[in-house]
Design a protein around this motif. Structure first.
Motif, PDB file in Angstrom:
ATOM      1  N   LEU A   8       0.822  -1.208   0.000  1.00  0.00           N
ATOM      2  CA  LEU A   8       0.000   0.000   0.000  1.00  0.00           C
ATOM      3  C   LEU A   8       0.857   1.259   0.000  1.00  0.00           C
ATOM      4  N   VAL A   9       2.021   1.179   0.604  1.00  0.00           N
ATOM      5  CA  VAL A   9       2.932   2.331   0.608  1.00  0.00           C
ATOM      6  C   VAL A   9       3.675   2.401  -0.723  1.00  0.00           C
ATOM      7  N   VAL A  10       4.158   1.253  -1.203  1.00  0.00           N
ATOM      8  CA  VAL A  10       4.874   1.213  -2.483  1.00  0.00           C
ATOM      9  C   VAL A  10       3.964   1.684  -3.613  1.00  0.00           C
ATOM     10  N   GLY A  11       2.701   1.267  -3.589  1.00  0.00           N
ATOM     11  CA  GLY A  11       1.741   1.672  -4.612  1.00  0.00           C
ATOM     12  C   GLY A  11       1.183   3.065  -4.389  1.00  0.00           C
ATOM     13  N   ARG A  12       1.663   3.745  -3.363  1.00  0.00           N
ATOM     14  CA  ARG A  12       1.296   5.121  -3.035  1.00  0.00           C
ATOM     15  C   ARG A  12      -0.181   5.295  -2.700  1.00  0.00           C
ATOM     16  N   VAL A  13      -0.805   4.223  -2.211  1.00  0.00           N
ATOM     17  CA  VAL A  13      -2.176   4.336  -1.716  1.00  0.00           C
ATOM     18  C   VAL A  13      -2.131   5.033  -0.358  1.00  0.00           C
ATOM     19  N   VAL A  14      -1.242   4.549   0.505  1.00  0.00           N
ATOM     20  CA  VAL A  14      -1.046   5.204   1.793  1.00  0.00           C
ATOM     21  C   VAL A  14      -0.173   6.425   1.545  1.00  0.00           C
ATOM     22  N   GLY A  15      -0.674   7.547   1.925  1.00  0.00           N
ATOM     23  CA  GLY A  15       0.035   8.802   1.703  1.00  0.00           C
ATOM     24  C   GLY A  15      -0.693   9.663   0.688  1.00  0.00           C
ATOM     25  N   ASP A  16      -1.118   9.063  -0.425  1.00  0.00           N
ATOM     26  CA  ASP A  16      -1.854   9.810  -1.452  1.00  0.00           C
ATOM     27  C   ASP A  16      -3.364   9.705  -1.250  1.00  0.00           C
ATOM     28  N   VAL A  17      -3.851   8.502  -0.977  1.00  0.00           N
ATOM     29  CA  VAL A  17      -5.291   8.268  -0.849  1.00  0.00           C
ATOM     30  C   VAL A  17      -5.705   8.171   0.622  1.00  0.00           C
ATOM     31  N   ASN A  37       0.208  -9.713  -5.053  1.00  0.00           N
ATOM     32  CA  ASN A  37       1.031  -8.707  -4.395  1.00  0.00           C
ATOM     33  C   ASN A  37       1.091  -7.472  -5.265  1.00  0.00           C
ATOM     34  N   ASN A  38       1.685  -6.425  -4.731  1.00  0.00           N
ATOM     35  CA  ASN A  38       1.836  -5.180  -5.460  1.00  0.00           C
ATOM     36  C   ASN A  38       2.597  -5.415  -6.762  1.00  0.00           C
ATOM     37  N   GLY A  39       2.028  -4.977  -7.868  1.00  0.00           N
ATOM     38  CA  GLY A  39       2.684  -5.130  -9.163  1.00  0.00           C
ATOM     39  C   GLY A  39       2.491  -6.497  -9.794  1.00  0.00           C
ATOM     40  N   CYS A  40       1.735  -7.360  -9.184  1.00  0.00           N
ATOM     41  CA  CYS A  40       1.501  -8.703  -9.701  1.00  0.00           C
ATOM     42  C   CYS A  40       0.524  -8.631 -10.879  1.00  0.00           C
ATOM     43  N   GLU A  41       0.918  -9.222 -11.983  1.00  0.00           N
ATOM     44  CA  GLU A  41       0.040  -9.252 -13.155  1.00  0.00           C
ATOM     45  C   GLU A  41      -0.516 -10.661 -13.327  1.00  0.00           C
TER      46      GLU A  41
END
Length: 68
Positions: A8-17, A37-41
């Motif tokens: 959530l921090v790496v994806g900038r959800v925490v801090g931005d949203v 996980n974050n960035g998992c396709e």
């Protein structure tokens, strides 16, 4: 200085949203045998079925809201 690994921090959800917070319960989302996980396709063929969502905690009287 250790790198931040919280998705959530790496994806900038925490801090931005959301305002920063302390996680109290673990959450896992799994399609077939692959944890998301974050960035998992994932390919469309991998998400045909509903995912398995595991929310930690022992008290079954506590409810949570999952927003996707």
């Amino acid at each position: 200085m250790p790198r931040e690994r919280d998705p959530l921090v790496v994806g900038r959800v925490v801090g931005d949203v959301l305002d920063p917070f302390t996680r109290t319960i673990g959450l896992r989302v799994i399609y077939r045998d692959r944890e998301v996980n974050n960035g998992c396709e994932l390919r469309p063929s991998q998400v045909v079925n509903q995912p398995r969502v595991e929310v930690g905690g022992e008290d079954l009287r506590t409810f949570f809201t999952l927003v996707i």
